[in-house]
Write a protein that holds these residues in place. Structure first.
Motif, PDB file in Angstrom:
ATOM      1  N   ASP A 127       0.809  -1.219   0.000  1.00 24.96           N
ATOM      2  CA  ASP A 127       0.000   0.000   0.000  1.00 24.96           C
ATOM      3  C   ASP A 127       0.842   1.269   0.000  1.00 24.96           C
ATOM      4  OD1 ASP A 127      -2.445  -1.504   0.264  1.00 24.96           O
ATOM      5  OD2 ASP A 127      -1.973  -1.778   2.387  1.00 24.96           O
ATOM      6  N   PHE A 128       2.156   1.137  -0.103  1.00 29.17           N
ATOM      7  CA  PHE A 128       3.029   2.293   0.072  1.00 29.17           C
ATOM      8  C   PHE A 128       2.701   3.427  -0.898  1.00 29.17           C
ATOM      9  CE2 PHE A 128       6.913   4.759  -0.645  1.00 29.17           C
ATOM     10  CZ  PHE A 128       7.209   5.131   0.651  1.00 29.17           C
ATOM     11  N   ASN A 129       2.486   3.107  -2.158  1.00 25.57           N
ATOM     12  CA  ASN A 129       2.193   4.158  -3.135  1.00 25.57           C
ATOM     13  C   ASN A 129       0.901   4.881  -2.817  1.00 25.57           C
ATOM     14  OD1 ASN A 129       4.474   3.971  -4.832  1.00 25.57           O
ATOM     15  ND2 ASN A 129       3.633   2.145  -5.805  1.00 25.57           N
ATOM     16  N   ALA A 130      -0.118   4.145  -2.378  1.00 29.80           N
ATOM     17  CA  ALA A 130      -1.385   4.773  -2.009  1.00 29.80           C
ATOM     18  C   ALA A 130      -1.194   5.707  -0.817  1.00 29.80           C
ATOM     19  CB  ALA A 130      -2.426   3.702  -1.681  1.00 29.80           C
ATOM     20  N   VAL A 131      -0.365   5.302   0.126  1.00 27.30           N
ATOM     21  CA  VAL A 131      -0.084   6.152   1.287  1.00 27.30           C
ATOM     22  C   VAL A 131       0.654   7.410   0.860  1.00 27.30           C
ATOM     23  CG1 VAL A 131       1.179   6.292   3.472  1.00 27.30           C
ATOM     24  CG2 VAL A 131      -0.078   4.209   2.905  1.00 27.30           C
ATOM     25  N   MET A 132       1.607   7.280  -0.042  1.00 30.57           N
ATOM     26  CA  MET A 132       2.353   8.443  -0.514  1.00 30.57           C
ATOM     27  C   MET A 132       1.438   9.429  -1.234  1.00 30.57           C
ATOM     28  SD  MET A 132       5.584   8.471   0.336  1.00 30.57           S
ATOM     29  CE  MET A 132       6.477   9.398  -0.908  1.00 30.57           C
ATOM     30  N   LYS A 133       0.510   8.928  -2.021  1.00 36.52           N
ATOM     31  CA  LYS A 133      -0.427   9.810  -2.715  1.00 36.52           C
ATOM     32  C   LYS A 133      -1.320  10.540  -1.725  1.00 36.52           C
ATOM     33  CE  LYS A 133      -0.558   7.129  -7.005  1.00 36.52           C
ATOM     34  NZ  LYS A 133      -1.369   6.230  -7.876  1.00 36.52           N
ATOM     35  N   ALA A 134      -1.786   9.837  -0.694  1.00 36.74           N
ATOM     36  CA  ALA A 134      -2.616  10.466   0.336  1.00 36.74           C
ATOM     37  C   ALA A 134      -1.813  11.520   1.102  1.00 36.74           C
ATOM     38  CB  ALA A 134      -3.159   9.409   1.292  1.00 36.74           C
ATOM     39  N   THR A 135      -0.554  11.222   1.344  1.00 40.22           N
ATOM     40  CA  THR A 135       0.327  12.172   2.041  1.00 40.22           C
ATOM     41  C   THR A 135       0.516  13.432   1.209  1.00 40.22           C
ATOM     42  OG1 THR A 135       1.507  10.343   3.114  1.00 40.22           O
ATOM     43  CG2 THR A 135       2.626  12.475   3.031  1.00 40.22           C
ATOM     44  N   ARG A 136       0.737  13.256  -0.080  1.00 34.30           N
ATOM     45  CA  ARG A 136       0.921  14.410  -0.962  1.00 34.30           C
ATOM     46  C   ARG A 136      -0.328  15.279  -0.996  1.00 34.30           C
ATOM     47  NH1 ARG A 136       3.292  14.811  -7.140  1.00 34.30           N
ATOM     48  NH2 ARG A 136       2.246  16.760  -7.690  1.00 34.30           N
ATOM     49  N   ARG A 137      -1.494  14.660  -1.116  1.00 33.92           N
ATOM     50  CA  ARG A 137      -2.745  15.432  -1.141  1.00 33.92           C
ATOM     51  C   ARG A 137      -2.919  16.230   0.134  1.00 33.92           C
ATOM     52  NH1 ARG A 137      -4.791  10.611  -3.585  1.00 33.92           N
ATOM     53  NH2 ARG A 137      -5.600   9.918  -1.573  1.00 33.92           N
ATOM     54  N   GLN A 138      -2.643  15.619   1.279  1.00 35.70           N
ATOM     55  CA  GLN A 138      -2.803  16.310   2.552  1.00 35.70           C
ATOM     56  C   GLN A 138      -1.804  17.448   2.689  1.00 35.70           C
ATOM     57  OE1 GLN A 138      -5.118  16.118   4.796  1.00 35.70           O
ATOM     58  NE2 GLN A 138      -4.148  17.540   6.252  1.00 35.70           N
ATOM     59  N   LEU A 139      -0.585  17.217   2.247  1.00 29.76           N
ATOM     60  CA  LEU A 139       0.454  18.247   2.347  1.00 29.76           C
ATOM     61  C   LEU A 139       0.124  19.443   1.466  1.00 29.76           C
ATOM     62  CD1 LEU A 139       3.124  18.520   3.885  1.00 29.76           C
ATOM     63  CD2 LEU A 139       4.286  17.671   1.844  1.00 29.76           C
ATOM     64  N   GLU A 140      -0.333  19.187   0.244  1.00 32.63           N
ATOM     65  CA  GLU A 140      -0.733  20.280  -0.644  1.00 32.63           C
ATOM     66  C   GLU A 140      -1.867  21.084  -0.029  1.00 32.63           C
ATOM     67  OE1 GLU A 140       0.293  18.459  -5.062  1.00 32.63           O
ATOM     68  OE2 GLU A 140      -1.604  17.935  -4.103  1.00 32.63           O
ATOM     69  N   LYS A 141      -2.831  20.396   0.553  1.00 30.55           N
ATOM     70  CA  LYS A 141      -3.962  21.069   1.192  1.00 30.55           C
ATOM     71  C   LYS A 141      -3.497  21.969   2.327  1.00 30.55           C
ATOM     72  CE  LYS A 141      -8.243  19.988   3.723  1.00 30.55           C
ATOM     73  NZ  LYS A 141      -9.100  18.869   4.238  1.00 30.55           N
ATOM     74  N   GLU A 142      -2.573  21.479   3.141  1.00 32.39           N
ATOM     75  CA  GLU A 142      -2.092  22.265   4.276  1.00 32.39           C
ATOM     76  C   GLU A 142      -1.265  23.461   3.822  1.00 32.39           C
ATOM     77  OE1 GLU A 142      -0.230  20.008   7.366  1.00 32.39           O
ATOM     78  OE2 GLU A 142      -1.864  18.543   7.494  1.00 32.39           O
ATOM     79  N   LEU A 143      -0.448  23.283   2.803  1.00 32.96           N
ATOM     80  CA  LEU A 143       0.385  24.385   2.323  1.00 32.96           C
ATOM     81  C   LEU A 143      -0.446  25.538   1.769  1.00 32.96           C
ATOM     82  CD1 LEU A 143       3.301  22.434   0.605  1.00 32.96           C
ATOM     83  CD2 LEU A 143       3.547  24.095   2.459  1.00 32.96           C
ATOM     84  N   LEU A 144      -1.638  25.245   1.282  1.00 33.85           N
ATOM     85  CA  LEU A 144      -2.488  26.270   0.685  1.00 33.85           C
ATOM     86  C   LEU A 144      -3.489  26.884   1.659  1.00 33.85           C
ATOM     87  CD1 LEU A 144      -3.147  24.621  -2.800  1.00 33.85           C
ATOM     88  CD2 LEU A 144      -1.609  26.516  -2.266  1.00 33.85           C
ATOM     89  N   GLN A 145      -3.396  26.522   2.929  1.00 33.34           N
ATOM     90  CA  GLN A 145      -4.291  27.127   3.914  1.00 33.34           C
ATOM     91  C   GLN A 145      -3.949  28.597   4.111  1.00 33.34           C
ATOM     92  OE1 GLN A 145      -4.251  24.819   7.531  1.00 33.34           O
ATOM     93  NE2 GLN A 145      -5.385  23.113   6.633  1.00 33.34           N
ATOM     94  N   ASP A 146      -4.966  29.391   4.357  1.00 40.79           N
ATOM     95  CA  ASP A 146      -4.789  30.839   4.453  1.00 40.79           C
ATOM     96  C   ASP A 146      -3.872  31.278   5.590  1.00 40.79           C
ATOM     97  OD1 ASP A 146      -6.454  31.102   2.313  1.00 40.79           O
ATOM     98  OD2 ASP A 146      -8.214  31.723   3.458  1.00 40.79           O
ATOM     99  N   ASP A 147      -3.872  30.528   6.683  1.00 46.87           N
ATOM    100  CA  ASP A 147      -3.154  30.984   7.878  1.00 46.87           C
ATOM    101  C   ASP A 147      -1.750  30.413   7.998  1.00 46.87           C
ATOM    102  OD1 ASP A 147      -4.034  28.426   8.271  1.00 46.87           O
ATOM    103  OD2 ASP A 147      -4.770  28.731  10.308  1.00 46.87           O
ATOM    104  N   VAL A 148      -1.225  29.845   6.935  1.00 48.55           N
ATOM    105  CA  VAL A 148       0.131  29.287   6.968  1.00 48.55           C
ATOM    106  C   VAL A 148       1.120  30.344   6.493  1.00 48.55           C
ATOM    107  CG1 VAL A 148       1.687  27.560   5.997  1.00 48.55           C
ATOM    108  CG2 VAL A 148      -0.627  26.900   6.691  1.00 48.55           C
ATOM    109  N   ALA A 149       1.863  30.910   7.430  1.00 49.58           N
ATOM    110  CA  ALA A 149       2.881  31.899   7.104  1.00 49.58           C
ATOM    111  C   ALA A 149       4.283  31.326   7.231  1.00 49.58           C
ATOM    112  CB  ALA A 149       2.738  33.118   8.018  1.00 49.58           C
ATOM    113  N   ARG A 150       4.397  30.158   7.859  1.00 52.68           N
ATOM    114  CA  ARG A 150       5.678  29.456   8.013  1.00 52.68           C
ATOM    115  C   ARG A 150       5.370  27.977   8.164  1.00 52.68           C
ATOM    116  NH1 ARG A 150       7.589  29.740  14.047  1.00 52.68           N
ATOM    117  NH2 ARG A 150       5.572  29.572  15.102  1.00 52.68           N
TER     118      ARG A 150
END
Length: 270
Positions: A235-258
């Motif tokens: 399942d490693f590839n599926a986990v990596m894809k889920a990780t990437r989606r979550q990371l992209e979502k967090e990086l684009l949050q309005d309140d992330v300045a660092r």
């Protein structure tokens, strides 16, 4: 992230970087890059030095950089382009330093040794796995070990959670994470072509170690996803894809300045 790795027969295959010696003068050179819709409010507030433009001939946004941003990006790209060379003394010492950080009470018998399998390399010579991510993948692991030793050891020894019978190998997973981040952030392009890439570049200009820190966050997030998905080896590839989606979502949050503002940063402990 390529759907490689996770083959049968108990072997784990690290992803390989296809492009070496990239012509950075060509802004349109690309591996598979996804355009992620970002927050217009965040762009207006947080990316004051990175102007989003659209060209009639291209659906992708183009981000103009300041001289400082170009310098930070070029510095990171230079790191990305360095291959691990087992004949270079500095590279050898970095590998030894990684062993000491991972197993402080165990003497390393050699740079080619069966001992390396304890860390999750595919064989007795880690240099063969570094071809997938270059020297920067070793630097990422070493940064993680030195700056977040508890989280590093927890992941190395699989201390947390209800683990699968067939676990991911720690070190090779680390090389895959380096590769995934380079792709996700489009770091081999001459300038960002996604909102995620532009957002990261702003964070990089405020913290020269941003890529290494994001690596640590991503590794811990990947393991968190692994446990949440009750994943096993295949399942490693599926986990990596889920990780990437979550990371992209967090990086684009309005309140992330660092990077420390990312929700997943809280998973790290020193």
């Amino acid at each position: 992230m390529d759907d490689r790795g996770g083959g049968g027969g108990g072997s784990f295959v690290a992803v390989r970087r296809i492009s070496q010696g990239l012509d950075r003068g060509n802004a349109c050179h690309s591996t598979s890059v996804e355009v992620v819709a970002g927050s217009a409010a965040w762009l207006g507030r947080g990316l004051s030095c990175v102007c989003a433009q659209r060209r009639d001939s291209d659906d992708r946004p183009s981000f103009d950089l300041t001289p400082a941003q170009e310098e930070f990006l070029l510095r990171l790209q230079t790191r990305i382009d360095i291959n691990y060379d087992s004949s270079v003394t500095e590279h050898q010492e970095a590998l030894r330093a990684l062993w000491r950080a991972a197993f402080p009470g165990e003497e390393l018998q050699g740079l080619v040794s069966e001992q390396w399998k304890e860390m999750g390399w595919q064989g007795k010579d880690p240099s063969t796995d570094f071809r997938g991510g270059g020297l920067i993948s070793l630097e990422n692991l070493l940064y993680f070990a030195k700056n977040f030793p508890k989280s590093f050891q927890d992941l190395l020894r699989k201390k947390e959670g209800d683990r699968a019978l067939w676990e991911y190998p720690f070190a090779v997973a680390g090389v895959n994470i380096t590769f995934m981040l380079i792709q996700m952030l489009d770091l081999e392009a001459v300038k960002p072509r996604t909102f995620v890439g532009a957002t990261f570049l702003k964070l990089l200009t405020e913290n020269d170690s941003a890529f290494d820190l994001l690596y640590c966050i991503t590794f811990k997030l990947m393991d968190h996803q692994w446990l949440a998905m009750r994943a096993s080896y295949m399942d490693f590839n599926a986990v990596m894809k889920a990780t990437r989606r979550q990371l992209e979502k967090e990086l684009l949050q309005d309140d992330v300045a660092r990077l420390e503002d990312l929700p997943s940063y809280s998973l790290l402990s020193r």
